[in-house]
Design a protein around this motif. Structure first.
Motif, PDB file in Angstrom:
ATOM      1  N   ASP A   1       0.871  -1.183   0.000  1.00  0.00           N
ATOM      2  CA  ASP A   1       0.000   0.000   0.000  1.00  0.00           C
ATOM      3  C   ASP A   1       0.904   1.228   0.000  1.00  0.00           C
ATOM      4  O   ASP A   1       1.218   1.801   1.043  1.00  0.00           O
ATOM      5  CB  ASP A   1      -0.908  -0.019   1.230  1.00  0.00           C
ATOM      6  N   ALA A   2       1.331   1.625  -1.182  1.00  0.00           N
ATOM      7  CA  ALA A   2       2.307   2.704  -1.305  1.00  0.00           C
ATOM      8  C   ALA A   2       1.777   4.029  -0.771  1.00  0.00           C
ATOM      9  O   ALA A   2       2.489   4.782  -0.102  1.00  0.00           O
ATOM     10  CB  ALA A   2       2.743   2.851  -2.761  1.00  0.00           C
TER      11      ALA A   2
ATOM     12  N   LEU B   1       9.207 -10.292  -6.283  1.00  0.00           N
ATOM     13  CA  LEU B   1      10.521  -9.736  -5.944  1.00  0.00           C
ATOM     14  C   LEU B   1      11.185  -9.102  -7.170  1.00  0.00           C
ATOM     15  O   LEU B   1      12.078  -8.268  -7.047  1.00  0.00           O
ATOM     16  CB  LEU B   1      11.414 -10.842  -5.380  1.00  0.00           C
ATOM     17  N   GLU B   2      10.728  -9.469  -8.342  1.00  0.00           N
ATOM     18  CA  GLU B   2      11.305  -8.954  -9.587  1.00  0.00           C
ATOM     19  C   GLU B   2      10.971  -7.475  -9.774  1.00  0.00           C
ATOM     20  O   GLU B   2       9.799  -7.083  -9.698  1.00  0.00           O
ATOM     21  CB  GLU B   2      10.752  -9.743 -10.772  1.00  0.00           C
ATOM     22  N   PRO B   3      11.979  -6.619 -10.041  1.00  0.00           N
ATOM     23  CA  PRO B   3      11.693  -5.206 -10.305  1.00  0.00           C
ATOM     24  C   PRO B   3      11.009  -5.055 -11.666  1.00  0.00           C
ATOM     25  O   PRO B   3      11.449  -5.627 -12.660  1.00  0.00           O
ATOM     26  CB  PRO B   3      13.088  -4.555 -10.322  1.00  0.00           C
ATOM     27  N   THR B   4       9.937  -4.263 -11.695  1.00  0.00           N
ATOM     28  CA  THR B   4       9.204  -4.066 -12.944  1.00  0.00           C
ATOM     29  C   THR B   4       9.020  -2.601 -13.299  1.00  0.00           C
ATOM     30  O   THR B   4       8.729  -2.276 -14.445  1.00  0.00           O
ATOM     31  CB  THR B   4       7.817  -4.723 -12.857  1.00  0.00           C
ATOM     32  N   ALA B   5       9.184  -1.713 -12.335  1.00  0.00           N
ATOM     33  CA  ALA B   5       8.987  -0.284 -12.597  1.00  0.00           C
ATOM     34  C   ALA B   5      10.087   0.248 -13.501  1.00  0.00           C
ATOM     35  O   ALA B   5      11.256  -0.157 -13.408  1.00  0.00           O
ATOM     36  CB  ALA B   5       8.959   0.493 -11.282  1.00  0.00           C
TER      37      ALA B   5
ATOM     38  N   SER C   1       8.993   3.332  -4.773  1.00  0.00           N
ATOM     39  CA  SER C   1       8.114   2.471  -3.985  1.00  0.00           C
ATOM     40  C   SER C   1       8.525   1.010  -4.140  1.00  0.00           C
ATOM     41  O   SER C   1       8.567   0.253  -3.169  1.00  0.00           O
ATOM     42  CB  SER C   1       6.665   2.669  -4.423  1.00  0.00           C
ATOM     43  N   GLU C   2       8.837   0.617  -5.359  1.00  0.00           N
ATOM     44  CA  GLU C   2       9.241  -0.764  -5.611  1.00  0.00           C
ATOM     45  C   GLU C   2      10.558  -1.091  -4.910  1.00  0.00           C
ATOM     46  O   GLU C   2      10.733  -2.191  -4.364  1.00  0.00           O
ATOM     47  CB  GLU C   2       9.377  -0.987  -7.115  1.00  0.00           C
ATOM     48  N   ALA C   3      11.467  -0.152  -4.890  1.00  0.00           N
ATOM     49  CA  ALA C   3      12.739  -0.370  -4.193  1.00  0.00           C
ATOM     50  C   ALA C   3      12.530  -0.511  -2.690  1.00  0.00           C
ATOM     51  O   ALA C   3      13.219  -1.298  -2.020  1.00  0.00           O
ATOM     52  CB  ALA C   3      13.697   0.784  -4.486  1.00  0.00           C
ATOM     53  N   TYR C   4      11.570   0.233  -2.146  1.00  0.00           N
ATOM     54  CA  TYR C   4      11.260   0.125  -0.721  1.00  0.00           C
ATOM     55  C   TYR C   4      10.713  -1.261  -0.403  1.00  0.00           C
ATOM     56  O   TYR C   4      11.130  -1.904   0.573  1.00  0.00           O
ATOM     57  CB  TYR C   4      10.260   1.198  -0.315  1.00  0.00           C
ATOM     58  N   PHE C   5       9.760  -1.735  -1.216  1.00  0.00           N
ATOM     59  CA  PHE C   5       9.179  -3.049  -0.963  1.00  0.00           C
ATOM     60  C   PHE C   5      10.227  -4.153  -1.133  1.00  0.00           C
ATOM     61  O   PHE C   5      10.190  -5.171  -0.437  1.00  0.00           O
ATOM     62  CB  PHE C   5       7.982  -3.285  -1.875  1.00  0.00           C
TER      63      PHE C   5
ATOM     64  N   GLU D   1      20.266   4.936  -8.600  1.00  0.00           N
ATOM     65  CA  GLU D   1      20.809   5.097  -7.251  1.00  0.00           C
ATOM     66  C   GLU D   1      19.876   4.565  -6.175  1.00  0.00           C
ATOM     67  O   GLU D   1      20.329   4.106  -5.126  1.00  0.00           O
ATOM     68  CB  GLU D   1      21.096   6.585  -7.003  1.00  0.00           C
ATOM     69  N   VAL D   2      18.580   4.603  -6.422  1.00  0.00           N
ATOM     70  CA  VAL D   2      17.621   4.149  -5.428  1.00  0.00           C
ATOM     71  C   VAL D   2      17.785   2.664  -5.122  1.00  0.00           C
ATOM     72  O   VAL D   2      17.349   2.177  -4.068  1.00  0.00           O
ATOM     73  CB  VAL D   2      16.177   4.453  -5.912  1.00  0.00           C
TER      74      VAL D   2
END
Length: 425
Positions: free
Chosen positions: A211-212, A277-281, A290-294, A333-334
Motif C-alpha cells: 500500500d504505497a 521480488l522482480e523489479p518491474t517499474a 516504492s518498488e525499491a522500498y518493498f 541510485e535508489v
C-alpha cells in the motif's frame, strides 16, 4: 633436581593417584576393577555443530590412557597424568599390580610424582552408544512469568492484519506490531511467533500488502509492512528452533490468501514472496522508489528464510536467483543499498563457507559464453552469466566495493567446464 635441569626436559607429566584416604582404598572391594569403566550415562558435551566432536560429561576410563577434557568430570580411583608443558591431562583405570619404574623408591601415599610423559594420543571424542541426537541450541527456556501482553499482541495482529478497513483498528494494530518488534529479537519470543502459523500468515500478509499511498504518509519505522518485516527477520535470525518451526508450516503459509488493498482479487503469498521480488517499474518512474522500498523489506526477511534448505530449494525453483540478478542489474541510485544487500545474501547463503554457506547448491553449471550473456535475452539471466554481469558492474567504482568480492568468490565456487575427450583413431 633444580629449576635449570627441568627446563631441559622435553616433556614432564604429573601422575595423580586419586585416593580416598589411604593406598589401601585402591585395593578394596569398592574400587573399580581394571575391566570396569565408570558409567557416562547419556549426558554429553558438545561445543560445535559436529556430533563427532562431542564427548561424555563423565569421563569413561579404560585400561589405556585417554585424553581428559577440561570440562569433564573424573570419577575417583583413576590413574591420571598431566603434561606440564601442554596442560593435557590423560587418565585410565588404576591397576595396583602395574609396575612403573618411575615410581620406584617413592612413597606410595604421595599424590603427585614426576614421571616421563607418554607420547600424546589423538584427541578423538567418543560418543556413547545410544546417545541422544546432537542439538546445538538445546531447549529454549520460557521466562519465569508468562507475558500475557505478548500473546494478546499476537491475537491482535491475527485479527486485524487482513482487514481492508485499516482505519478502524489501525491504532491497536500499530501498538501490537511495535510491541512484538521489541520482543521478537529474543529466542523464546521469536520461537513463539514462528510456531504460530496463523500469526506468520498475518505478518506475511502485512509484509506484502504494497500500500504505497498509506506507507508514504507515515514514518518508516511506524509502517505496518516495515514492522512486520522487522518482526519476521528478527524472529528467525540466528534462531534455529524458530526457523525450523517456520519451515514446518511453510507450505501451508504459501497457500494462504491475503486481502488486497483495493477491491481486486485476494493475493497469493506464494506469488508475493517469489514472483513479486522482480523489479518491474521503469527507471526514473514514480513507482520505482516504492518498488525499491518493498524490495528492501522483503530482502530483510529473505536473508533469514534462505538459511532453510527447504525454502532455499523452493526459492531457486521459482526463479529466485534470476530475480536477485535483476535487482543487481538495476543502475539507478535508489537500488544501490538493495544491490549490496543482494550481494551479501548470495555470498552468505551459497558461497562463503565461513559464515555458514552450504557449498555445492549454487552455482551448479559452468560459465556461459559471454556472447550469450551480452545479448540480453532470457538466457542472460541464467546462473552461468553471473560472472559476466558482475564483471560489468564492478567497472563502476561506486559498485566495486560489493561486486568485486562477490565476483571473486563466485569464480572460486564455479564448476569448471567439462573437458571433451577426443577419440583416438
Amino acid at each position: 633436581m633444580g629449576f635449570s635441569d627441568t627446563r631441559n626436559l622435553k616433556k614432564i607429566a604429573l601422575s595423580f593417584l586419586f585416593v580416598s584416604s589411604a593406598f589401601s582404598t585402591f585395593t578394596s572391594a569398592s574400587s573399580p576393577s581394571p575391566s570396569e569403566s565408570p558409567s557416562a550415562e547419556t549426558e554429553i558435551i558438545c561445543h560445535t555443530d559436529n556430533p563427532a566432536e562431542c564427548y561424555p560429561k563423565v569421563f569413561s576410563a579404560t585400561e589405556e590412557f585417554q585424553v581428559v577434557h577440561d570440562d569433564q568430570d573424573l570419577p575417583p580411583g583413576l590413574h591420571v597424568q598431566l603434561d606440564i608443558q601442554t596442560g593435557q591431562k590423560q587418565a585410565k583405570l588404576y591397576n595396583p599390580n602395574e609396575e612403573n619404574p618411575a615410581l620406584e623408591g617413592l612413597p606410595v601415599d604421595r599424590s603427585v610424582v614426576v614421571i616421563d610423559g607418554e607420547a600424546p594420543q589423538d584427541d578423538k571424542p567418543r560418543i556413547p552408544s545410544g546417545a541422544p541426537a546432537y542439538e546445538p541450541v538445546g531447549k529454549v527456556k520460557a521466562p519465569k512469568e508468562k507475558n500475557e501482553d505478548f500473546f494478546q499482541a499476537l491475537e491482535t495482529v491475527k485479527q486485524h492484519s487482513n482487514a481492508n478497513d485499516d482505519s478502524a483498528h489501525a491504532g491497536e494494530l500499530d501498538k501490537a506490531l511495535e510491541y512484538l518488534e521489541d520482543l521478537s529479537h529474543g529466542m523464546y519470543y521469536g520461537l513463539q511467533i514462528a510456531e504460530d502459523a496463523e500469526a506468520l500468515r498475518a505478518l506475511f500478509c502485512l509484509l506484502t500488502k504494497r500500500d504505497a499511498d498509506a506507507a508514504e504518509k507515515r514514518p518508516l519505522t511506524e509502517r505496518p509492512d516495515f514492522l512486520a518485516s522487522s518482526i519476521l527477520a528478527s524472529a528467525i535470525q540466528n534462531n534455529k528452533p524458530a526457523l525450523k518451526a517456520l519451515e514446518g508450516s511453510w507450505d501451508a503459509i504459501l497457500e494462504k490468501k491475503c486481502a488486497a488493498a483495493s477491491n481486486s482479487d485476494a493475493r497469493s503469498l506464494k506469488s508475493e514472496l517469489y514472483s513479486k521480488l522482480e523489479p518491474t517499474a521503469g527507471p526514473g518512474s514514480a513507482e520505482e522508489a516504492s518498488e525499491a522500498y518493498f524490495a528492501r523489506i522483503k530482502l530483510a526477511v529473505l536473508d533469514g528464510l534462505l538459511k532453510s534448505d527447504k525454502i532455499k530449494e523452493q526459492f531457486m525453483e521459482h526463479d529466485g536467483m534470476k530475480n536477485l540478478l535483476r535487482i543487481l542489474l538495476r543502475k539507478e541510485e535508489v537500488w544501490d543499498s538493495r544491490r549490496a544487500k543482494v550481494a551479501r545474501i548470495v555470498s552468505d547463503t551459497f558461497l562463503d563457507e565461513d559464515v555458514g554457506a552450504r557449498l555445492g547448491v549454487w552455482p551448479t553449471v559452468s560459465v556461459t559464453d559471454a556472447s550469450v550473456c551480452a545479448e540480453g535475452g532470457p538466457d542472460s539471466l541464467e546462473e552461468g552469466c553471473w560472472e559476466y554481469h558482475l564483471e560489468t558492474i564492478s567497472q563502476d567504482p561506486r559498485d566495486a566495493e560489493w561486486s568485486r568480492p562477490l565476483l571473486d568468490m563466485l569464480r572460486q565456487r564455479r564448476p569448471e567446464k567439462p573437458k571433451h575427450k577426443i577419440d583416438e583413431l
